[in-house]
Design a protein around this motif. Structure first.
Motif, PDB file in Angstrom:
ATOM      1  N   PRO A   1       6.091   5.771  22.384  1.00 55.16           N
ATOM      2  CA  PRO A   1       4.841   4.885  21.707  1.00 55.16           C
ATOM      3  C   PRO A   1       3.852   5.602  21.266  1.00 55.16           C
ATOM      4  O   PRO A   1       3.288   5.066  20.169  1.00 55.16           O
ATOM      5  N   ARG A   2       3.480   6.745  21.587  1.00 55.95           N
ATOM      6  CA  ARG A   2       2.482   7.426  21.056  1.00 55.95           C
ATOM      7  C   ARG A   2       2.655   7.751  19.573  1.00 55.95           C
ATOM      8  O   ARG A   2       1.942   7.554  18.590  1.00 55.95           O
TER       9      ARG A   2
ATOM     10  N   LYS B   1      10.852   3.267  19.724  1.00 51.78           N
ATOM     11  CA  LYS B   1       9.309   2.916  19.990  1.00 51.78           C
ATOM     12  C   LYS B   1       9.380   2.710  21.510  1.00 51.78           C
ATOM     13  O   LYS B   1       8.019   3.199  21.864  1.00 51.78           O
TER      14      LYS B   1
ATOM     15  N   GLN C   1       2.683   4.692  17.335  1.00 54.30           N
ATOM     16  CA  GLN C   1       1.129   4.185  17.128  1.00 54.30           C
ATOM     17  C   GLN C   1       0.387   5.278  15.934  1.00 54.30           C
ATOM     18  O   GLN C   1      -0.202   4.884  14.970  1.00 54.30           O
ATOM     19  N   SER C   2       0.865   6.465  15.847  1.00 58.77           N
ATOM     20  CA  SER C   2       0.288   7.412  14.955  1.00 58.77           C
ATOM     21  C   SER C   2       1.023   7.121  13.540  1.00 58.77           C
ATOM     22  O   SER C   2       0.260   7.462  12.707  1.00 58.77           O
TER      23      SER C   2
ATOM     24  N   VAL D   1       1.935   4.075  12.739  1.00 59.76           N
ATOM     25  CA  VAL D   1       1.548   2.931  12.042  1.00 59.76           C
ATOM     26  C   VAL D   1       0.229   3.159  11.549  1.00 59.76           C
ATOM     27  O   VAL D   1      -0.305   2.499  10.586  1.00 59.76           O
ATOM     28  N   LYS D   2      -0.637   3.930  12.226  1.00 61.50           N
ATOM     29  CA  LYS D   2      -2.058   4.006  11.761  1.00 61.50           C
ATOM     30  C   LYS D   2      -2.346   4.873  10.619  1.00 61.50           C
ATOM     31  O   LYS D   2      -3.409   4.778   9.978  1.00 61.50           O
TER      32      LYS D   2
END
Length: 147
Positions: free
Chosen positions: A35-36, A31, A39-40, A42-43
């Motif tokens: 980080p990018r 993580k 986030q992708s 998770v979304k």
């Protein structure tokens, strides 16, 4: 014995050269490092679950081929219902009285409507036979047999 020592030496050399331990995934390090991408990931499920279904549905409905296929299905369904005769229009062929009083025919009538349907079928068979013929007497039969 010399061969076994050589094999041990070779095994030790190979194990040092190749890490045989199982790799372990550290999610926290990943993580922090990416980080990018995190986030992708998770979304993406919420975005795809709600929007993609409607998007695919609207794309399919806008397709000309789908519209033509749907129209063809509707036309075939309508023509099938128009051409297929209903239960009253099937043009049932009248059965002979002998066929009407077979065990299978009587059993089917009983299963469809009980005793009333069974009696109705027997009455129809009698109507088809017409008036009863006068029976021969035993004397006439005896005379015919004797010649």
């Amino acid at each position: 014995m010399n061969e076994q020592r050589d094999e041990k030496w070779l095994d030790e050399l190979i194990s040092k050269a190749i890490d045989t331990s199982e790799p372990k995934f550290d999610a926290e390090k990943w993580k922090q490092k990416h980080p990018r991408e995190f986030q992708s990931l998770v979304k993406s499920p919420s975005r795809w679950s709600s929007q993609s279904r409607f998007a695919v549905f609207s794309i399919v409905l806008k397709s000309r081929a789908v519209k033509v296929a749907a129209a063809a299905v509707i036309i075939v369904a309508i023509s099938f219902f128009i051409a297929y005769p209903g239960p009253d229009e099937q043009g049932q062929v009248e059965k002979s009285p002998a066929e009407m009083v077979t065990a299978m025919s009587l059993r089917m009538a009983y299963h469809h409507g009980g005793m009333e349907a069974l009696e109705k079928q027997c009455d129809e068979a009698v109507k088809l036979l017409g008036p009863s013929r006068p029976g021969s007497s035993l004397a006439d039969l005896y005379r015919d047999l004797n010649g």
